[in-house]
Write a protein that holds these residues in place. Structure first.
Motif, PDB file in Angstrom:
ATOM      1  N   ASN A  53       0.837  -1.195   0.000  1.00 49.62           N
ATOM      2  CA  ASN A  53       0.000   0.000   0.000  1.00 49.62           C
ATOM      3  C   ASN A  53       0.875   1.250   0.000  1.00 49.62           C
ATOM      4  N   ASP A  54       0.459   2.230  -0.774  1.00 46.37           N
ATOM      5  CA  ASP A  54       1.151   3.521  -0.870  1.00 46.37           C
ATOM      6  C   ASP A  54       2.585   3.402  -1.382  1.00 46.37           C
ATOM      7  N   ILE A  55       2.858   2.433  -2.254  1.00 42.68           N
ATOM      8  CA  ILE A  55       4.183   2.317  -2.851  1.00 42.68           C
ATOM      9  C   ILE A  55       4.297   3.359  -3.963  1.00 42.68           C
ATOM     10  N   TYR A  84      -3.086   4.994 -15.142  1.00 42.60           N
ATOM     11  CA  TYR A  84      -4.163   5.867 -14.667  1.00 42.60           C
ATOM     12  C   TYR A  84      -4.884   5.213 -13.503  1.00 42.60           C
ATOM     13  N   GLY A  85      -5.221   6.026 -12.515  1.00 45.30           N
ATOM     14  CA  GLY A  85      -6.010   5.579 -11.378  1.00 45.30           C
ATOM     15  C   GLY A  85      -7.086   6.610 -11.072  1.00 45.30           C
ATOM     16  N   TRP A  86      -8.221   6.139 -10.582  1.00 49.16           N
ATOM     17  CA  TRP A  86      -9.347   7.006 -10.284  1.00 49.16           C
ATOM     18  C   TRP A  86      -9.279   7.473  -8.837  1.00 49.16           C
ATOM     19  N   ASN A  87      -9.362   8.770  -8.631  1.00 51.31           N
ATOM     20  CA  ASN A  87      -9.422   9.348  -7.294  1.00 51.31           C
ATOM     21  C   ASN A  87     -10.889   9.625  -7.004  1.00 51.31           C
ATOM     22  N   ALA A  88     -11.507   8.742  -6.223  1.00 47.69           N
ATOM     23  CA  ALA A  88     -12.943   8.850  -5.959  1.00 47.69           C
ATOM     24  C   ALA A  88     -13.287  10.122  -5.191  1.00 47.69           C
ATOM     25  N   ALA A  89     -12.445  10.512  -4.241  1.00 49.47           N
ATOM     26  CA  ALA A  89     -12.728  11.701  -3.433  1.00 49.47           C
ATOM     27  C   ALA A  89     -12.773  12.964  -4.295  1.00 49.47           C
ATOM     28  N   ALA A  90     -11.831  13.078  -5.227  1.00 49.79           N
ATOM     29  CA  ALA A  90     -11.763  14.266  -6.086  1.00 49.79           C
ATOM     30  C   ALA A  90     -12.567  14.095  -7.372  1.00 49.79           C
ATOM     31  N   GLN A  91     -13.063  12.867  -7.609  1.00 49.02           N
ATOM     32  CA  GLN A  91     -13.805  12.555  -8.839  1.00 49.02           C
ATOM     33  C   GLN A  91     -12.999  12.911 -10.087  1.00 49.02           C
ATOM     34  N   GLN A  92     -11.735  12.433 -10.113  1.00 52.90           N
ATOM     35  CA  GLN A  92     -10.885  12.703 -11.277  1.00 52.90           C
ATOM     36  C   GLN A  92      -9.879  11.585 -11.485  1.00 52.90           C
ATOM     37  N   TRP A  93      -9.423  11.465 -12.727  1.00 50.38           N
ATOM     38  CA  TRP A  93      -8.368  10.518 -13.073  1.00 50.38           C
ATOM     39  C   TRP A  93      -7.011  11.127 -12.750  1.00 50.38           C
ATOM     40  N   LEU A  94      -6.130  10.298 -12.197  1.00 50.79           N
ATOM     41  CA  LEU A  94      -4.750  10.695 -11.941  1.00 50.79           C
ATOM     42  C   LEU A  94      -3.865   9.879 -12.871  1.00 50.79           C
ATOM     43  N   GLY A  95      -2.811  10.494 -13.389  1.00 51.09           N
ATOM     44  CA  GLY A  95      -1.949   9.803 -14.346  1.00 51.09           C
ATOM     45  C   GLY A  95      -0.492   9.789 -13.946  1.00 51.09           C
ATOM     46  N   LEU A 109      -0.444  10.965 -10.261  1.00 52.29           N
ATOM     47  CA  LEU A 109      -0.601   9.680  -9.597  1.00 52.29           C
ATOM     48  C   LEU A 109       0.767   9.341  -9.006  1.00 52.29           C
ATOM     49  N   THR A 110       0.881   9.423  -7.699  1.00 52.74           N
ATOM     50  CA  THR A 110       2.197   9.273  -7.066  1.00 52.74           C
ATOM     51  C   THR A 110       2.402   7.919  -6.404  1.00 52.74           C
ATOM     52  N   VAL A 111       1.320   7.301  -5.913  1.00 48.14           N
ATOM     53  CA  VAL A 111       1.441   6.008  -5.233  1.00 48.14           C
ATOM     54  C   VAL A 111       0.332   5.067  -5.698  1.00 48.14           C
ATOM     55  N   LEU A 112       0.597   3.760  -5.554  1.00 48.55           N
ATOM     56  CA  LEU A 112      -0.423   2.744  -5.800  1.00 48.55           C
ATOM     57  C   LEU A 112      -0.959   2.292  -4.449  1.00 48.55           C
ATOM     58  N   LYS A 113      -2.271   2.123  -4.384  1.00 47.66           N
ATOM     59  CA  LYS A 113      -2.918   1.731  -3.136  1.00 47.66           C
ATOM     60  C   LYS A 113      -3.485   0.318  -3.272  1.00 47.66           C
TER      61      LYS A 113
END
Length: 137
Positions: A53-55, A84-95, A109-113
């Motif tokens: 988590n958070d790598i 790409y990962g989805w940020n549910a809190a911000a309702q946006q895609w991070l890359g 997109l800085t870390v994988l959860k």
């Protein structure tokens, strides 16, 4: 007794307890590290991250990386073009773009959860096997 899986490898646990009748011993070899593999196909693959988590993303795709949270992983950084990962809190895609690591603002997109889904694009034409460490805290 609690043995932390932060030892990340094969560990010999030896415990000896003394009582009125002598010593009672427990000796067990435990492998705290395990791996799994994703098969990433040309263009896009959707995965659920099962690693640490958070790598940091670059550590994840490089294998062990400087964080040490992906022991036994392999380096696929030369094949990855985007994640790409989805940020549910911000309702946006991070890359994340490996070629844009030093470009200000290119990678949000800085870390994988653990448990989150990610779209990963690779160069082709062949698929890539990505081995990662699991069971990592």
């Amino acid at each position: 007794i609690k043995v932390s899986n932060s030892l990340l490898g094969v560990t010999n646990v030896l415990t000896i307890a003394k009582d009125d009748e002598g010593n009672i011993g427990f000796d067990r070899v435990i492998d705290f590290s395990s791996t799994m593999s994703y098969t990433l196909t040309f263009r896009w693959s959707l995965i659920t991250w099962a690693g640490a988590n958070d790598i940091p993303v670059m550590d994840a795709i490089k294998g062990t990386g400087s964080s040490g949270k992906n022991p036994g992983g392999n380096d696929i950084s030369a094949s990855v073009t985007a994640i790409y990962g989805w940020n549910a809190a911000a309702q946006q895609w991070l890359g994340f773009f490996p070629a844009g690591v030093n470009v200000p603002g290119a990678n949000d997109l800085t870390v994988l959860k653990t448990g989150e889904a990610y779209w990963i694009a690779i160069t082709g034409p062949s698929s890539v096997t990505w081995t990662i460490a699991t069971n990592i805290n």
